[in-house]
Motif scaffolding. Structure first.
Motif, PDB file in Angstrom:
ATOM      1  N   GLY A   1      74.973  35.634  69.324  1.00  0.00           N
ATOM      2  CA  GLY A   1      75.217  34.901  68.090  1.00  0.00           C
ATOM      3  C   GLY A   1      76.267  33.834  68.310  1.00  0.00           C
ATOM      4  O   GLY A   1      76.481  33.375  69.432  1.00  0.00           O
TER       5      GLY A   1
ATOM      6  N   SER B   1      71.637  39.996  55.640  1.00  0.00           N
ATOM      7  CA  SER B   1      72.393  38.987  56.374  1.00  0.00           C
ATOM      8  C   SER B   1      73.492  39.622  57.214  1.00  0.00           C
ATOM      9  O   SER B   1      74.085  40.635  56.855  1.00  0.00           O
ATOM     10  CB  SER B   1      73.021  37.988  55.394  1.00  0.00           C
ATOM     11  OG  SER B   1      73.874  37.079  56.080  1.00  0.00           O
TER      12      SER B   1
ATOM     13  N   HIS C   1      79.682  34.694  63.223  1.00  0.00           N
ATOM     14  CA  HIS C   1      79.722  36.159  63.262  1.00  0.00           C
ATOM     15  C   HIS C   1      81.088  36.735  63.576  1.00  0.00           C
ATOM     16  O   HIS C   1      81.259  37.960  63.574  1.00  0.00           O
ATOM     17  CB  HIS C   1      78.703  36.669  64.295  1.00  0.00           C
ATOM     18  CG  HIS C   1      77.304  36.249  64.008  1.00  0.00           C
ATOM     19  ND1 HIS C   1      76.660  35.262  64.706  1.00  0.00           N
ATOM     20  CD2 HIS C   1      76.431  36.676  63.060  1.00  0.00           C
ATOM     21  CE1 HIS C   1      75.435  35.090  64.214  1.00  0.00           C
ATOM     22  NE2 HIS C   1      75.274  35.921  63.220  1.00  0.00           N
TER      23      HIS C   1
ATOM     24  N   CYS D   1      64.423  36.857  63.776  1.00  0.00           N
ATOM     25  CA  CYS D   1      65.729  37.382  63.393  1.00  0.00           C
ATOM     26  C   CYS D   1      66.183  38.454  64.391  1.00  0.00           C
ATOM     27  O   CYS D   1      65.407  38.889  65.247  1.00  0.00           O
ATOM     28  CB  CYS D   1      65.651  37.969  61.985  1.00  0.00           C
ATOM     29  SG  CYS D   1      65.189  36.769  60.717  1.00  0.00           S
TER      30      CYS D   1
ATOM     31  N   MET E   1      72.164  36.684  65.937  1.00  0.00           N
ATOM     32  CA  MET E   1      71.338  35.500  65.715  1.00  0.00           C
ATOM     33  C   MET E   1      70.600  35.162  66.998  1.00  0.00           C
ATOM     34  O   MET E   1      71.113  35.391  68.094  1.00  0.00           O
ATOM     35  CB  MET E   1      72.231  34.316  65.295  1.00  0.00           C
ATOM     36  CG  MET E   1      71.528  33.007  65.057  1.00  0.00           C
ATOM     37  SD  MET E   1      72.728  31.656  64.768  1.00  0.00           S
ATOM     38  CE  MET E   1      73.414  32.146  63.186  1.00  0.00           C
TER      39      MET E   1
END
Length: 342
Positions: A144, A58, A149, A234, A178
């Protein structure tokens, strides 16, 4: 490779002092926890046999993942020791980049990135090297969301400066956080559709490749299961597309050596025989652990569940061998249907 039904099958006579367990695809599927996973963590911790470290690709920091695990999936904080995420190591790397930049010194960083230029591995890449070769102003573009983030870089503002326009020629690097809609790209991106992602990001990738921008990949996963919606693209997918163009990418998570070196130095004094990894993905969890010289249990009910017979151990072994051959990875040490203690 050996089929087991529970971790007790191997822990009773093992030498492991640390279990490094994947989260997404092993403990939960993005929507709900898998069968037995919560009980397994609690029983492992209560037994005192091993320290349980959750190892995640992650982009989020460990303490944020802790809150999500408890509130969304009922996985209690006292059922494991700590979380080490790719996001943690990305932030640590950026911290030492800032030190190298502001203090003009070769700081001895505990975290060096794993660097690739196209398909060529550059090995470990220190913050001082990155600053010396690519850092001009500290300006970067985030692929992202700031609310999600921001913790990766906010501690280092204003030395770092986030730029909203990805076409800004003064950008030093891009943080891959992302799959999101990019201003100036056609339509809306569908992260569940490979062709949609490729088309939406084509101009972005070509622009930065022409300028030799470095991509900092905060999550090397390429695809991840997301409940009934299927597989979600991803940041690692964008990283791979960029490498296909010959671009330079820095990695911190699985399957790359950075996270395993950090884990071994922190938890096992460098002794790989004392660490057992648990994961579901042959390309990240299995390949990363085996390349680092670690034993690994592959949980079959995760990302590859649709391609594996979960009920027949012999058939499952054959399916996993086929998967490993397909993705050109090493084979796991053990396989089991779901994360289960006994």
């Amino acid at each position: 490779m050996r089929s087991i039904t529970s971790l007790c099958d191997i822990l009773e006579s093992s030498k492991y002092s640390t279990i490094a367990c994947d989260i997404y695809g092993v403990l939960h599927n993005g929507v709900k926890p898998y069968p037995f996973s919560r009980d397994c963590l609690r029983q492992l911790t209560d037994s005192g046999e091993c320290e349980v470290v959750l190892l995640s690709n992650s982009t989020r920091l460990g303490h944020m993942l802790e809150r999500d695990l408890e509130t969304k999936y009922g996985i209690l904080r006292n059922s494991y020791s700590e979380i080490l995420s790719s996001g943690d190591l990305t932030q640590l790397f950026l911290k030492h980049c800032v030190i190298a930049w502001t203090q003009d010194q070769c700081d001895m960083s505990p975290c060096n990135a794993t660097a690739f230029q196209g398909e060529h591995s550059r090995g470990f890449y220190s913050p001082a090297e990155f600053v010396r070769e690519h850092w001009k102003s500290g300006r970067f573009f985030l692929m992202g969301r700031d609310d999600y983030h921001g913790p990766l870089y906010r501690p280092f503002l204003p030395t770092l400066t986030r730029v909203d326009d990805w076409q800004d020629d003064a950008i030093d690097f891009v943080i891959l956080g992302m799959i999101v809609d990019l201003a100036g790209s056609p339509g809306h991106v569908n992260p569940y559709d490979e062709q949609s992602v490729r088309e939406h990001y084509r101009a972005f990738l070509e622009h930065h490749r022409a300028r030799d921008t470095v991509f900092v990949c905060a999550n090397p996963d390429v695809w991840a299961p997301n409940g009934e919606r299927g597989l979600l693209a991803c940041p690692g997918f964008i990283a791979q597309l960029y490498r296909d163009l010959g671009g330079t990418v820095l990695y911190f998570g699985k399957p790359f050596p950075t996270i395993y070196c950090y884990l071994l130095n922190a938890k096992a004094s460098g002794a790989s025989r004392r660490v057992l990894c648990v994961g579901d993905n042959v390309s990240t969890d299995v390949q990363g652990a085996r390349q680092a010289g670690l034993d690994v249990v592959m949980v079959l009910g995760g990302v590859h569940a649709d391609h594996i017979d979960l009920h027949d151990p012999d058939a499952a072994l054959a399916d996993v061998r086929e998967l490993c051959a397909k993705y050109k990875t090493m084979e796991p040490t053990f396989i089991m249907p779901y994360m289960k203690y006994e």
